[in-house]
Design a protein around this motif. Sequence first.
Motif, mmCIF file in Angstrom:
data_model
loop_
_atom_site.group_PDB
_atom_site.id
_atom_site.type_symbol
_atom_site.label_atom_id
_atom_site.label_comp_id
_atom_site.label_asym_id
_atom_site.label_seq_id
_atom_site.Cartn_x
_atom_site.Cartn_y
_atom_site.Cartn_z
ATOM 1 N N GLY A 58 0.818 -1.207 0.000
ATOM 2 C CA GLY A 58 0.000 0.000 0.000
ATOM 3 C C GLY A 58 0.850 1.253 0.000
ATOM 4 N N PHE A 59 1.916 1.256 0.783
ATOM 5 C CA PHE A 59 2.811 2.408 0.816
ATOM 6 C C PHE A 59 3.487 2.615 -0.530
ATOM 7 C CE2 PHE A 59 3.117 1.689 5.584
ATOM 8 C CZ PHE A 59 2.413 2.841 5.898
ATOM 9 N N ALA A 60 3.942 1.532 -1.144
ATOM 10 C CA ALA A 60 4.599 1.648 -2.444
ATOM 11 C C ALA A 60 3.624 2.175 -3.494
ATOM 12 C CB ALA A 60 5.150 0.287 -2.866
ATOM 13 N N PHE A 61 2.381 1.725 -3.444
ATOM 14 C CA PHE A 61 1.366 2.145 -4.401
ATOM 15 C C PHE A 61 1.099 3.646 -4.289
ATOM 16 C CE2 PHE A 61 -3.081 3.004 -5.456
ATOM 17 C CZ PHE A 61 -3.188 2.425 -6.716
ATOM 18 N N ILE A 62 0.936 4.143 -3.070
ATOM 19 C CA ILE A 62 0.669 5.568 -2.872
ATOM 20 C C ILE A 62 1.865 6.401 -3.326
ATOM 21 C CG2 ILE A 62 0.213 7.371 -1.167
ATOM 22 C CD1 ILE A 62 -1.212 5.206 0.518
ATOM 23 N N ALA A 63 3.066 5.973 -2.976
ATOM 24 C CA ALA A 63 4.261 6.726 -3.348
ATOM 25 C C ALA A 63 4.431 6.780 -4.865
ATOM 26 C CB ALA A 63 5.495 6.101 -2.699
ATOM 27 N N ALA A 64 4.257 5.639 -5.528
ATOM 28 C CA ALA A 64 4.412 5.602 -6.982
ATOM 29 C C ALA A 64 3.330 6.435 -7.662
ATOM 30 C CB ALA A 64 4.354 4.155 -7.471
ATOM 31 N N GLY A 65 2.098 6.326 -7.164
ATOM 32 C CA GLY A 65 1.011 7.111 -7.742
ATOM 33 C C GLY A 65 1.230 8.602 -7.580
ATOM 34 N N ALA A 66 1.719 9.007 -6.409
ATOM 35 C CA ALA A 66 2.003 10.425 -6.176
ATOM 36 C C ALA A 66 3.115 10.912 -7.098
ATOM 37 C CB ALA A 66 2.394 10.646 -4.718
ATOM 38 N N ALA A 67 4.141 10.094 -7.306
ATOM 39 C CA ALA A 67 5.233 10.478 -8.206
ATOM 40 C C ALA A 67 4.703 10.712 -9.622
ATOM 41 C CB ALA A 67 6.315 9.401 -8.202
ATOM 42 N N LEU A 68 3.791 9.868 -10.066
ATOM 43 C CA LEU A 68 3.194 10.046 -11.399
ATOM 44 C C LEU A 68 2.371 11.324 -11.471
ATOM 45 C CD1 LEU A 68 2.084 6.374 -12.164
ATOM 46 C CD2 LEU A 68 3.940 7.642 -13.250
ATOM 47 N N GLU A 69 1.606 11.600 -10.417
ATOM 48 C CA GLU A 69 0.789 12.822 -10.408
ATOM 49 C C GLU A 69 1.674 14.069 -10.426
ATOM 50 O OE1 GLU A 69 -2.517 13.295 -10.584
ATOM 51 O OE2 GLU A 69 -2.717 11.139 -10.933
ATOM 52 N N PHE A 70 2.719 14.076 -9.638
ATOM 53 C CA PHE A 70 3.638 15.210 -9.638
ATOM 54 C C PHE A 70 4.339 15.352 -10.984
ATOM 55 C CE2 PHE A 70 3.637 15.186 -4.884
ATOM 56 C CZ PHE A 70 3.421 16.544 -4.704
ATOM 57 N N GLY A 71 4.617 14.211 -11.618
ATOM 58 C CA GLY A 71 5.296 14.247 -12.904
ATOM 59 C C GLY A 71 4.492 14.937 -13.993
ATOM 60 N N LYS A 72 3.171 15.001 -13.822
ATOM 61 C CA LYS A 72 2.313 15.656 -14.817
ATOM 62 C C LYS A 72 2.485 17.173 -14.824
ATOM 63 C CE LYS A 72 -1.322 12.135 -14.354
ATOM 64 N NZ LYS A 72 -2.728 11.894 -13.908
ATOM 65 N N LEU A 73 3.059 17.709 -13.750
ATOM 66 C CA LEU A 73 3.149 19.163 -13.638
ATOM 67 C C LEU A 73 4.184 19.761 -14.578
ATOM 68 C CD1 LEU A 73 2.971 19.601 -9.767
ATOM 69 C CD2 LEU A 73 1.118 19.819 -11.420
ATOM 70 N N GLY A 74 5.278 19.057 -14.816
ATOM 71 C CA GLY A 74 6.316 19.567 -15.699
ATOM 72 C C GLY A 74 6.939 20.861 -15.234
ATOM 73 N N LYS A 75 7.106 21.014 -13.908
ATOM 74 C CA LYS A 75 7.651 22.264 -13.368
ATOM 75 C C LYS A 75 9.160 22.232 -13.160
ATOM 76 C CE LYS A 75 3.443 23.912 -11.075
ATOM 77 N NZ LYS A 75 2.845 24.369 -9.795
ATOM 78 N N GLY A 76 9.760 21.088 -13.405
ATOM 79 C CA GLY A 76 11.207 21.008 -13.279
ATOM 80 C C GLY A 76 11.720 20.728 -11.887
ATOM 81 N N HIS A 77 10.840 20.570 -10.913
ATOM 82 C CA HIS A 77 11.276 20.257 -9.557
ATOM 83 C C HIS A 77 11.530 18.746 -9.431
ATOM 84 C CE1 HIS A 77 10.414 24.313 -8.434
ATOM 85 N NE2 HIS A 77 9.107 24.190 -8.647
ATOM 86 N N PRO A 78 12.439 18.337 -8.542
ATOM 87 C CA PRO A 78 12.777 16.909 -8.429
ATOM 88 C C PRO A 78 11.776 16.115 -7.596
ATOM 89 C CG PRO A 78 14.100 18.167 -6.887
ATOM 90 C CD PRO A 78 13.301 19.183 -7.693
ATOM 91 N N TYR A 79 10.510 16.173 -7.997
ATOM 92 C CA TYR A 79 9.475 15.475 -7.226
ATOM 93 C C TYR A 79 9.747 13.972 -7.158
ATOM 94 C CZ TYR A 79 6.563 19.707 -7.775
ATOM 95 O OH TYR A 79 6.059 20.991 -7.745
ATOM 96 N N GLY A 80 9.845 13.361 -8.333
ATOM 97 C CA GLY A 80 10.033 11.913 -8.371
ATOM 98 C C GLY A 80 11.317 11.482 -7.701
ATOM 99 N N ARG A 81 12.376 12.241 -7.893
ATOM 100 C CA ARG A 81 13.655 11.885 -7.279
ATOM 101 C C ARG A 81 13.600 12.041 -5.763
ATOM 102 N NH1 ARG A 81 18.176 14.773 -8.561
ATOM 103 N NH2 ARG A 81 17.051 16.568 -9.406
ATOM 104 N N ALA A 82 12.820 13.016 -5.286
ATOM 105 C CA ALA A 82 12.658 13.177 -3.836
ATOM 106 C C ALA A 82 11.949 11.964 -3.232
ATOM 107 C CB ALA A 82 11.883 14.454 -3.533
ATOM 108 N N ILE A 83 10.923 11.481 -3.923
ATOM 109 C CA ILE A 83 10.187 10.310 -3.440
ATOM 110 C C ILE A 83 11.073 9.072 -3.485
ATOM 111 C CG2 ILE A 83 8.210 8.806 -3.930
ATOM 112 C CD1 ILE A 83 6.747 11.353 -4.942
#
Length: 256
Positions: A175-200
């Motif tokens: 469950g934790f892995a699912f939420i983290a991966a899903g959040a990384a995908l949602e943040f990735g849609k923003l295209g703002k250049g911040h290291p969202y996925g790398r932070a997760i």
Amino acid sequence: MAQTFHVDVERRSATLRRKHAIDPLRAVRGFRRLVADKEDTEQVFEIMSALSGRSIPNGYMRLLDSEEGGRQAYLAVEFAHRLDDRNWLASLPEGSVGAAYRDFVAARGFTAQGLAEESRKVADTEIDAAHPNGWYARRLRDVHDVWHVLTGYGTDALGEACVVAFSHPQTRSAGFAFIAAGAALEFGKLGKGHPYGRAIWQAWRHGRRAAWLPGLDYEALLAQPLDAARARLRIARPTLYEAVPQEARNGYRFDN
């Protein structure tokens, strides 16, 4: 008699398989609601209930394998009551884990009991069961905000994603892995250049390298200096999370 015993064992095995079954569709529905409202904490417990599998009984057995963990299991303290003891928290020294926790929850109006009430909104949860596995599940729930303090992650969307990413290698709950991966995908849609996925991803790596937190004596831990506790527990600084501006850490909630 042997045949009756065999039938009983088969029935018990079938019951356990149903109890620990994985329900991906339920998890997806819960995650969609969570994306729509990060404050809907109930959905976190929905996802965890859908995907926890055997992580709770396996975690409890691991607890028994260590000297301190076995002592904690024997004592079976309900730590939520201690965390809501304002007089005890006020007695903890400045600079300690407990003082940081005290400030953390006060600033947000959080209580351990409030988190417990959210968990009870999930109809089929056994978290309040009078059983060692239920006690262990409550233990993981009650120390969630202590893990926020130890890891340095806030309660913004990115901070929560990082804490659950950290929690996956600690608990082995999908469950934790699912939420983290899903959040990384949602943040990735923003295209703002911040290291969202790398932070997760960094948070997950930190959880893997850290000492095993579920087995700690938390009452003793909260009295210890925060920096010393982090060093002893091998919890690294969340540098990539800190690199994301505070105003951008809730980004996906406002993505149209």
